[in-house]
Design an enzyme around this catalytic site. Sequence first.
Site, PDB file in Angstrom:
ATOM      1  N   ASP A 337       0.872  -1.174   0.000  1.00 32.73           N
ATOM      2  CA  ASP A 337       0.000   0.000   0.000  1.00 32.73           C
ATOM      3  C   ASP A 337       0.914   1.230   0.000  1.00 32.73           C
ATOM      4  O   ASP A 337       2.075   1.136   0.411  1.00 32.73           O
ATOM      5  CB  ASP A 337      -0.878  -0.025   1.255  1.00 32.73           C
ATOM      6  CG  ASP A 337      -1.688   1.244   1.418  1.00 32.73           C
ATOM      7  OD1 ASP A 337      -2.296   1.690   0.436  1.00 32.73           O
ATOM      8  OD2 ASP A 337      -1.681   1.798   2.539  1.00 32.73           O
ATOM      9  N   LYS A 338       0.417   2.372  -0.465  1.00 31.16           N
ATOM     10  CA  LYS A 338       1.273   3.565  -0.510  1.00 31.16           C
ATOM     11  C   LYS A 338       1.180   4.384   0.771  1.00 31.16           C
ATOM     12  O   LYS A 338       2.145   4.466   1.537  1.00 31.16           O
ATOM     13  CB  LYS A 338       0.917   4.458  -1.704  1.00 31.16           C
ATOM     14  CG  LYS A 338       1.779   5.737  -1.767  1.00 31.16           C
ATOM     15  CD  LYS A 338       1.362   6.657  -2.885  1.00 31.16           C
ATOM     16  CE  LYS A 338       0.124   7.450  -2.538  1.00 31.16           C
ATOM     17  NZ  LYS A 338       0.355   8.478  -1.486  1.00 31.16           N
ATOM     18  N   THR A 339       0.012   4.970   1.012  1.00 35.42           N
ATOM     19  CA  THR A 339      -0.114   5.954   2.083  1.00 35.42           C
ATOM     20  C   THR A 339       0.039   5.310   3.455  1.00 35.42           C
ATOM     21  O   THR A 339      -0.710   4.405   3.817  1.00 35.42           O
ATOM     22  CB  THR A 339      -1.470   6.668   1.990  1.00 35.42           C
ATOM     23  OG1 THR A 339      -1.620   7.203   0.676  1.00 35.42           O
ATOM     24  CG2 THR A 339      -1.561   7.786   3.010  1.00 35.42           C
ATOM     25  N   LYS A 515      -9.148  -3.447  -4.352  1.00 36.57           N
ATOM     26  CA  LYS A 515      -7.770  -3.899  -4.134  1.00 36.57           C
ATOM     27  C   LYS A 515      -7.657  -5.418  -4.174  1.00 36.57           C
ATOM     28  O   LYS A 515      -6.666  -5.966  -4.661  1.00 36.57           O
ATOM     29  CB  LYS A 515      -7.243  -3.353  -2.803  1.00 36.57           C
ATOM     30  CG  LYS A 515      -6.912  -1.869  -2.842  1.00 36.57           C
ATOM     31  CD  LYS A 515      -6.194  -1.414  -1.580  1.00 36.57           C
ATOM     32  CE  LYS A 515      -5.762   0.042  -1.692  1.00 36.57           C
ATOM     33  NZ  LYS A 515      -5.015   0.497  -0.508  1.00 36.57           N
TER      34      LYS A 515
END
Length: 641
Positions: A337-339, A515
């Site tokens: 995941d990014k954030t 996702k």
Amino acid sequence: MLSDFRNRLVVSTFVTIPILLLTEEVQALFGFSIVFEGSDYALLLLSTFVYLYGGYPFLKGFVEDLRKRQPGMMTLVAVAISVAYFYSSASVLGVDGSVFFWELATLIDIMLLGHWAEMRSVLGASRALEDLVRILPSDAHLVTTGSNMTDVKVESLTKGQRVLVRPGEKIPVDGVVVDGQTSVDESMLTGESKPVPKEEGGLVIGGSINNEGAVVVEVTKTGQETYLSQVIDLVRRAQESRSRTQDLADRAAMWLVFSALGVAAATLAAWLAAGEIAQFAIERAVTVMVISCPHALGLAVPLVVAVSTALASRSGLLVRERQAFERAKDLTAIVFDKTGTLTEGRFGVTDVVPTDGSKTEDILAIAASLENRSEHPIAAGIVAGARQRGIGLLEVDGFSAMPGKGVVGRISGRECMVVSPGYLRQAAVPEPEGEIKRVAEQGKTIVYVLRDGKLMGAIALADIVRAESREAIGTLKGMGYKCMMLTGDNKHVAKWVAEELALDEYVAEVLPHQKSEAIKEIQKRHTVAMVGDGVNDAPALVQADVGIAIGAGTDVAVESADIVLVRNDPRDVVSVMSLSRKTYAKMRQNLIYATGYNLVAIPLAAGILYSYGVLLTPAVGAILMSASTVVVSINARLLRR
């Protein structure tokens, strides 16, 4: 059990001494004679005691094996010592044959010694839960009225009560600092090597060590709610959960028992057919049964599981699903995941671009001085960026905010502004091209700095990429993994982060429920681990072959993840992959040692090299069997290195 084996060993060894003294072979070897009326019956009586008292754990284990219909090590040992005892007893009572009570007694002594040594080693390898429980102090300084205190047991504390923690003491419970400031050593709990600063409002974990300042902590969690209790529960469940490799080893051990009994019977028949006396043939059969005991095979996997689980928990890697941890060795791709995972989840300054020849330090100093009075996240990012670069703030007069547009104030008598692109368009100030346009195309947030109505430059902000992420991605790619990113953020920001970290692939602008579908697509090409925060990433964590929740902090019960990383540090993913690989390697080594030992030892026990003068007695067989178990135990403990 440990003390029971030790006591039986001591008593049986003591009784073995007169058995040896009354044995004709021993007397002939050392040139003395002890014969009296009824000496044979005295030998039988002493041997019966050793058989029943010293051999009791093996006989009891044999009965339990039969009850479970799972013949194992105890079956082989019980059959071996029973054959030796009853054959020798029958010889004393008048049946034609020989006696080998001294072999029986020494065999039982050595088996007891081997089990006692093995148990000590096993306890050392699987003492993780005891170590965790010992982390918590037993007493706490309860703050009562005013500044009065009384010492109480930790288990008596309730939510809302306050405790004083002095420098050097362990924090007794999970809570929040309500008075004082300090730094806390959480290394034993989370693996965080650096002291963690704590001030009023800061959360602390029971079992961590208060370094330098006295603090008052208000209790927020007790009993099973505490971080340490959850860790203990996870470790216990992980150690008890079945392993695919362990199931394989257990099946192999059961078949080894059947094979050993078959080989022992064949050995007995072969030597009798070859014309050897019954005592010789029975000794060979007994040695086969003793030497082929599958204890090393049975312990090969559980010991490694115990050691690796303890190592993981001390490093802040909490294994919820044992088989998923084993599957980690087969992964080919890791999706982040990014954030909040690869990035810090907050705005930070990434670029400062001058447009009129001004210094970047001056542009950032003016912007930070104005934004220091604002509560906006962008303002906080600009101020933090200036502080990180060691840029001091300037004095501001006449500050005012322009809602939706920016802020304005006077610095050194000149009007200065920090404004949005919308303000520039409204004020008919042309937006600059070149570097600023390139930065804007990366999806970053742009603000402009003006002085006396003239554009000085622009500041670009974005969700800051963690420095640890670069190291983690670089290491994982070096280990052969494909590294990918899955994010709901826009494709421009995703592209920038992917380029910053040299990711192999990225998927952007996906909603949480999408996702899991994205993970399914990746699974068509790879065996996948998903790394996320365990909340909005829950569907993807469940869908992935291995789900890893990162940054769980003190809330370790992340139900959607197979593995929980306490710290918010992507480098811990490297630790998971490395430990999984090394754990599997140790399991494989132990299985090779345990099975390879039997392939060599059983033919020797059967007497295959008898014509070359190589002959193993039951006692020597017991020594070799015990040694193989200790080797497996030591190899498991080497995982700690």
